[in-house]
Design an enzyme around this catalytic site. Structure first.
Site, short mmCIF file in Angstrom:
data_model
loop_
_atom_site.label_atom_id
_atom_site.label_comp_id
_atom_site.label_asym_id
_atom_site.label_seq_id
_atom_site.Cartn_x
_atom_site.Cartn_y
_atom_site.Cartn_z
N GLU A 292 -2.01 -9.31 -0.67
CA GLU A 292 -3.42 -9.50 -0.30
C GLU A 292 -4.32 -9.49 -1.53
O GLU A 292 -5.25 -10.29 -1.64
CB GLU A 292 -3.83 -8.41 0.70
CG GLU A 292 -3.17 -8.60 2.06
CD GLU A 292 -3.35 -7.40 2.97
OE1 GLU A 292 -3.86 -7.58 4.07
OE2 GLU A 292 -2.97 -6.28 2.57
N GLY B 212 -0.29 -5.09 0.70
CA GLY B 212 -1.55 -5.04 -0.03
C GLY B 212 -1.47 -5.74 -1.37
O GLY B 212 -2.47 -6.27 -1.85
N GLU C 8 4.03 -5.68 6.94
CA GLU C 8 3.43 -4.53 7.61
C GLU C 8 4.00 -4.29 9.00
O GLU C 8 4.02 -3.15 9.48
CB GLU C 8 1.90 -4.71 7.71
CG GLU C 8 1.16 -4.57 6.41
CD GLU C 8 1.05 -5.87 5.62
OE1 GLU C 8 0.31 -5.90 4.63
OE2 GLU C 8 1.72 -6.86 6.01
N ALA D 261 0.85 -1.19 0.00
CA ALA D 261 0.00 0.00 0.00
C ALA D 261 0.88 1.24 0.00
O ALA D 261 2.05 1.20 0.40
CB ALA D 261 -0.92 0.00 1.22
#
Length: 258
Positions: free
Chosen positions: A112, A109, A132, A65
């Site tokens: 994911e 992300g 993360e 992200a």
């Protein structure tokens, strides 16, 4: 619709969606995810589209992200707006199959999003991870849940706690990806799989996707009951009659999605 952060092409029943923020290693921001959700909405509604292929660039599927977009946000900002969640979940809720074609980094992300797809074809340069913890946060788009289901608790826990990356060979061995191919052939292999899917009855394809996904969310007894109901229901379709007739007649079936 013109997109700024993704490239969408539709050809021969396949929608290809390429994440396209190369200067940021395809870091996922709100704009990209909103555009991705819109593109998936359009592909799902398009009767000509029978399968979707989601890819990045050679260096990165998506390297996480966009930290610059998140850094100054508060709890109220993130929780109140449910940052990224609704648009990201649109990938997982799509009824048409989505293949992730992963080269390079699929981190945070990006990992994911790849896991929200129905299966992953990875290049031999691919690296997966949920780092993360290095930012003082936890995965926020299902990483702790989907990775554990894909590779098991121990390996998932290690990756989330240490930030370690998993290379393509380990990812295939662990069940995260369906197969590994040379990076230069990732799109070719993903498109080949998409075309094979596109030849099938779309009704049956959606039923298969629904049944397999149910296996991840319910007990064996409930899952097999759901499968049986879908199995029985497909005998009400013209495609079932055509598929079995074609098999008996030793010819290729001509499915009509009816």
């Amino acid at each position: 619709m013109a997109f700024k952060t993704i490239i969408v092409e539709i050809d021969d029943h396949i929608a290809t969606i390429q994440l396209n923020r190369p200067d940021a290693m395809n870091a996922i921001n709100a704009e990209m995810l909103a555009e991705l959700a819109t593109a998936i909405d359009e592909a799902e509604a398009n009767e000509k589209v029978r399968c979707i292929v989601l890819s990045g660039t050679e260096k990165a599927f998506a390297a996480g992200a966009d930290v610059n977009e998140m850094a100054d946000r508060s709890f109220a900002d993130m929780f109140g707006g449910d940052y990224l969640a609704a648009d990201a979940e649109r990938i997982a809720s799509c009824r048409k199959p989505i293949i992730a074609a992963v080269r390079g980094y699929a981190l945070g992300g990006g990992c994911e999003i790849a896991m929200m797809c129905d299966f992953i074809i990875a290049g031999d340069t691919a690296k997966f991870g949920q780092p993360e913890i290095n930012l003082g946060i936890v995965a926020g788009l299902g990483g702790t849940q989907r990775l554990a289901r894909a590779v098991g608790k121990a390996k998932s826990m290690e990756m989330h706690l240490t930030g370690r990356f998993m290379d393509a060979e380990e990812a295939e061995r662990s069940g995260l990806v369906s197969r590994v191919v040379p990076s230069k052939k990732v799109m070719e292999e993903a498109m080949g799989a998409a075309h094979r899917i596109a030849e099938k009855s779309l009704l049956t394809v959606m039923a298969v996707k629904e049944a397999v996904n149910r296996s991840q969310e319910t007990s064996l007894r409930e899952g097999t009951l759901h499968e049986r109901r879908l199995f029985n229901a497909l005998f009400a379709t013209e495609d079932q009659a055509e598929g079995m007739s074609a098999f008996i007649d030793k010819r290729e079936p001509q499915f009509r999605d009816k």
